[in-house]
Design a protein around this motif. Structure first.
Motif: not given
Length: 70
Positions: A4-21
């Motif tokens: 669960y921790y890794y899934r949440i971390k991956d989702i947040l990493d994806i979000y952080d990657e694309h949010a500034p765009s």
């Protein structure tokens, strides 16, 4: 626990990657997160909101420190 921790971390990493765009949260969910994790919009927002809480941050630090032991 850990999965669960890794899934949440991956989702947040994806979000952080694309949010500034400048993409909206809904668009980030539809284009990048949903094809991989199939979560609904409400779950996505719960993950984003929970990631800022002290409880999640403390749990993340504990998980990282446990992984560094090995």
């Amino acid at each position: 626990g850990r999965s669960y921790y890794y899934r949440i971390k991956d989702i947040l990493d994806i979000y952080d990657e694309h949010a500034p765009s400048g993409l909206s949260n809904r668009e980030i969910l539809r284009r990048f997160i949903w094809p991989k994790y199939h979560i609904c919009e409400k779950t996505f927002y719960n993950i984003i909101n929970a990631s800022a809480s002290d409880r999640y941050l403390n749990q993340a630090r504990d998980m990282d420190s446990q992984l560094n032991i090995w």
